[in-house]
Design an enzyme around this catalytic site. Structure first.
Site, PDB file in Angstrom:
ATOM      1  N   ASP A 179       0.335  -1.167  -0.341  1.00 51.74           N
ATOM      2  CA  ASP A 179       0.462  -0.198  -0.274  1.00 51.74           C
ATOM      3  C   ASP A 179       1.196   0.904   0.247  1.00 51.74           C
ATOM      4  O   ASP A 179       1.548   0.870   0.613  1.00 51.74           O
ATOM      5  CB  ASP A 179      -0.427   0.375   1.423  1.00 51.74           C
ATOM      6  CG  ASP A 179      -1.592  -1.070   1.460  1.00 51.74           C
ATOM      7  OD1 ASP A 179      -1.631  -2.247   1.226  1.00 51.74           O
ATOM      8  OD2 ASP A 179      -2.750  -1.030   2.157  1.00 51.74           O
ATOM      9  N   ASP A 200      -1.383  -2.903  -4.056  1.00 56.35           N
ATOM     10  CA  ASP A 200      -2.028  -2.760  -3.546  1.00 56.35           C
ATOM     11  C   ASP A 200      -2.987  -1.177  -3.355  1.00 56.35           C
ATOM     12  O   ASP A 200      -2.236  -0.608  -4.372  1.00 56.35           O
ATOM     13  CB  ASP A 200      -1.459  -3.137  -1.203  1.00 56.35           C
ATOM     14  CG  ASP A 200      -2.486  -4.089  -0.907  1.00 56.35           C
ATOM     15  OD1 ASP A 200      -3.839  -3.011  -1.031  1.00 56.35           O
ATOM     16  OD2 ASP A 200      -2.844  -4.864  -0.632  1.00 56.35           O
ATOM     17  N   ASP A 201      -3.513  -1.388  -2.627  1.00 56.87           N
ATOM     18  CA  ASP A 201      -4.264   0.384  -2.075  1.00 56.87           C
ATOM     19  C   ASP A 201      -3.154   1.311  -2.419  1.00 56.87           C
ATOM     20  O   ASP A 201      -2.150   1.515  -2.112  1.00 56.87           O
ATOM     21  CB  ASP A 201      -4.923   0.892  -0.997  1.00 56.87           C
ATOM     22  CG  ASP A 201      -6.010  -0.648  -1.554  1.00 56.87           C
ATOM     23  OD1 ASP A 201      -6.929  -0.831  -1.927  1.00 56.87           O
ATOM     24  OD2 ASP A 201      -5.837  -1.706  -0.248  1.00 56.87           O
ATOM     25  N   HIS A 222      -4.054  -2.103  -6.297  1.00 60.95           N
ATOM     26  CA  HIS A 222      -5.714  -2.078  -6.108  1.00 60.95           C
ATOM     27  C   HIS A 222      -6.493  -1.379  -6.640  1.00 60.95           C
ATOM     28  O   HIS A 222      -7.600  -1.131  -5.644  1.00 60.95           O
ATOM     29  CB  HIS A 222      -5.552  -2.974  -4.584  1.00 60.95           C
ATOM     30  CG  HIS A 222      -5.200  -3.955  -4.954  1.00 60.95           C
ATOM     31  ND1 HIS A 222      -5.217  -5.027  -3.754  1.00 60.95           N
ATOM     32  CD2 HIS A 222      -4.253  -4.775  -5.539  1.00 60.95           C
ATOM     33  CE1 HIS A 222      -3.831  -5.815  -4.012  1.00 60.95           C
ATOM     34  NE2 HIS A 222      -4.020  -5.993  -5.194  1.00 60.95           N
ATOM     35  N   ARG A 255     -12.909   2.233  -4.885  1.00 56.72           N
ATOM     36  CA  ARG A 255     -13.489   1.352  -4.331  1.00 56.72           C
ATOM     37  C   ARG A 255     -13.521   1.902  -2.341  1.00 56.72           C
ATOM     38  O   ARG A 255     -13.191   2.157  -2.252  1.00 56.72           O
ATOM     39  CB  ARG A 255     -12.837  -0.355  -3.605  1.00 56.72           C
ATOM     40  CG  ARG A 255     -11.610  -0.228  -3.255  1.00 56.72           C
ATOM     41  CD  ARG A 255     -11.491  -1.710  -2.973  1.00 56.72           C
ATOM     42  NE  ARG A 255     -10.066  -2.322  -3.105  1.00 56.72           N
ATOM     43  CZ  ARG A 255      -9.229  -3.052  -2.597  1.00 56.72           C
ATOM     44  NH1 ARG A 255      -9.865  -3.881  -2.946  1.00 56.72           N
ATOM     45  NH2 ARG A 255      -8.091  -3.109  -1.791  1.00 56.72           N
ATOM     46  N   LYS A 257     -14.821  -0.446   1.302  1.00 56.98           N
ATOM     47  CA  LYS A 257     -15.346  -1.994   1.007  1.00 56.98           C
ATOM     48  C   LYS A 257     -15.155  -2.020   3.017  1.00 56.98           C
ATOM     49  O   LYS A 257     -14.641  -1.590   3.581  1.00 56.98           O
ATOM     50  CB  LYS A 257     -14.299  -3.279   1.629  1.00 56.98           C
ATOM     51  CG  LYS A 257     -12.296  -2.703   1.381  1.00 56.98           C
ATOM     52  CD  LYS A 257     -11.578  -3.231   0.678  1.00 56.98           C
ATOM     53  CE  LYS A 257     -10.333  -2.987   0.772  1.00 56.98           C
ATOM     54  NZ  LYS A 257      -9.106  -3.691   0.956  1.00 56.98           N
TER      55      LYS A 257
END
Ligand SMILES: *[C@@H]1O[C@H](CO)[C@@H](O)[C@H](O)[C@H]1NC(C)=O
Ligand SMILES: *[C@@H]1O[C@H](CO)[C@@H](O)[C@H](O)[C@H]1NC(C)=O
Ligand SMILES: *[C@@H]1O[C@H](CO)[C@@H](O)[C@H](O)[C@H]1NC(C)=O
Ligand SMILES: *[C@@H]1O[C@H](CO)[C@@H](O)[C@H](O)[C@H]1NC(C)=O
Ligand SMILES: *[C@@H]1O[C@H](CO)[C@@H](O)[C@H](O)[C@H]1NC(C)=O
Ligand SMILES: *[C@@H]1O[C@H](CO)[C@@H](O)[C@H](O)[C@H]1NC(C)=O
Ligand SMILES: *[C@@H]1O[C@H](CO)[C@@H](O)[C@H](O)[C@H]1NC(C)=O
Ligand SMILES: *[C@@H]1O[C@H](CO)[C@@H](O)[C@H](O)[C@H]1NC(C)=O
Ligand SMILES: *[C@@H]1O[C@H](CO)[C@@H](O)[C@H](O)[C@H]1NC(C)=O
Ligand SMILES: *[C@@H]1O[C@H](CO)[C@@H](O)[C@H](O)[C@H]1NC(C)=O
Length: 390
Positions: A179, A200-201, A222, A255, A257
């Site tokens: 991330d 990742d993010d 991500h 996104r 979540k």
């Protein structure tokens, strides 16, 4: 013994080469030891970290006096050891952290990467943790973080600008959970003009309020995420403004979540002017069934997702992916504004579309191939049109 002497002489040569520069300042930390760090932090407010080799297993803990300036210069490297602590921590009030031209914070992440990230294999350190108030972090050139690049925690009123997190090597060498910016329990944090290559993010907001994320470029990861939220001490994310970012070659575009069977609030979040390109999995994803080990498919009702705005979100998903996907428990979502979402390319059919407030414009069916042949055909004609145009 021979190799020990060889190393010693290399270190000696390296140091002597820059001796004049280093010797002029008692406020410069350089060489291959942290032994002078404590006294430098206690006596200096203008600190230079220059051509430093941080010993394996140690943390460069920059717990600075209020009103300090910390400059990174030259090549900062880290010895290899499996560890779960940080490579660098920076703490203080009214701190300016800056990278000098040509500097590099080289995490040497490949030594830890095994494709497993935080889920197993080697114990990997996160790179830089910020616990700052009223501070500025600029021009840092961070490369190959073993795990996360930047963690922002318990911080307030911090601007991060013109920073690079370059983990591109991780695309082919097993980088995972890299991330770029993960934020916990913080307030009024701005991240702007940053460039990210990772796995990742690009940004992951876990909790806190007053986040601004603008003018950033994200590659390979991500996407730009709120979450996953839930199951921590603080489970509220509010007042988030995400504008003018580009997300390329990534798993997701944007996104949100929330963790399965947890409670919390996500409110007043705006995503505006986001360009996504070549997304593999989901262009636009909101799910209330998240588990790190794999989403359950059953969203739980413990969250409020209110006052969310999605405006001008455009771009492409690969044909194997999904353009728009929402999976929320009925009634958790309210007061959404959805304008000008144009995400195309994903042709996946078994798409979830549950829990969207009935009074907003969002419809997964308008965006996905779904059962409607008409849409797939119109996508096809759009593609042909674009090709002809070129
Ligand atoms: C620590 O500081 C002292 C005094 O300035 C200096 O002589 C010594 O070389 C420094 N140690 C390291 C490892 O840089
Ligand atoms: C440093 O700043 C913090 C936060 O504003 C403040 O609480 C603290 O008293 C300051 N410390 C000193 C030594 O001034
Ligand atoms: C913050 O630190 C700078 C030095 O970097 C100093 O000039 C300034 O006065 C400090 N601001 C406050 C509000 O103390
Ligand atoms: C000496 O310092 C300069 C400027 O910080 C840096 O570019 C150079 O790489 C350093 N040389 C060595 C051998 O560390
Ligand atoms: C920084 O040091 C590491 C380890 O010695 C080396 O692999 C890397 O090439 C250096 N980078 C630069 C830009 O000097
Ligand atoms: C949007 O962000 C890019 C950098 O990613 C920047 O060059 C551009 O000026 C920004 N546009 C606006 C309107 O701020
Ligand atoms: C919502 O968030 C924005 C930042 O995006 C902030 O300016 C605004 O004051 C917030 N609204 C409320 C009601 O808190
Ligand atoms: C799109 O992403 C795939 C990986 O999913 C990559 O192989 C391909 O090169 C990317 N396309 C472009 C144009 O970058
Ligand atoms: C949900 O969480 C509660 C505790 O918070 C736990 O008792 C329960 O077993 C969990 N349910 C599921 C289906 O995981
Ligand atoms: C629906 O979309 C239209 C056109 O983009 C916009 O004017 C309107 O404000 C949207 N309504 C809601 C509730 O989001």
């Amino acid at each position: 013994m021979r190799s020990f002497l060889l190393k010693l002489s290399i270190i000696f040569l390296t140091q002597s080469h820059n001796l004049s520069e280093s010797a002029t300042s008692e406020c410069t930390l350089t060489g291959n030891s942290l032994e002078n760090l404590t006294s430098i932090l206690a006596t200096c407010k203008e600190i230079s970290i220059a051509n430093l080799q941080v010993p394996a297993g140690e943390t460069l803990a920059l717990n600075a006096q209020n009103d300090s300036i910390i400059i990174f210069e030259g090549n900062i490297t880290f010895g290899y050891k499996e560890m779960t602590s940080l490579l660098i921590t920076i703490q203080g009030n009214n701190i300016t952290v800056a990278g000098a031209p040509g500097h590099l914070l080289d995490g040497g992440g490949a030594r830890w990467w095994d494709g497993l990230g935080g889920n197993g294999g080697k114990k990997k350190p996160n790179f830089i943790e910020l616990r700052l108030e009223n501070s500025l972090v600029k021009n840092l050139n961070v490369k190959n973080s073993p795990k996360h690049c930047f963690i922002i925690i318990d911080s307030e009123n911090v601007i991060l600008t013109d920073n690079i997190c370059d983990n591109l090597d991780g695309d082919t060498q097993g980088g995972h959970n890299t991330d770029a910016f993960a934020a916990f329990n913080s307030k009024d944090i701005t991240i702007t003009n940053c460039v990210v290559f990772n796995q990742d993010d690009c940004f992951a907001i876990k909790s806190g309020s007053g986040y601004v994320f603008t003018n950033n470029f994200c590659h390979g990861g991500h996407g730009i995420s709120v979450g996953s939220v839930g199951g921590r001490a603080n489970n509220v994310v509010e007042n988030v403004f995400i504008k003018n970012n580009t997300v390329v070659n990534s798993e997701n575009g944007i996104r949100i979540k929330t963790n399965y069977n947890t409670t919390g609030i996500i409110t007043n979040v705006t995503y505006e002017d986001i360009t996504i390109e070549n997304i593999t999995d989901y262009g636009f994803l909101i799910r209330g069934d998240y588990l790190n080990s794999g989403p359950t498919g059953e969203p739980t009702p413990g969250f409020e997702l209110s006052h969310l705005t999605f405006r001008n979100i455009r771009g492409t998903v690969q044909s194997g992916g999904t353009n728009v996907y929402v999976l929320l428990s009925n009634g958790v979502a309210s007061n959404w504004i959805v304008e000008n979402i144009k995400i195309v390319g994903g042709l996946k059919k078994d798409v979830q579309c549950l829990g969207i407030p009935s009074d907003c414009n969002l419809s997964c069916k308008d965006h996905n191939g779904g059962p409607s042949q008409y849409l797939s055909l119109s996508l096809l004609s759009t593609l042909i049109f674009l090709i002809v145009l070129r």
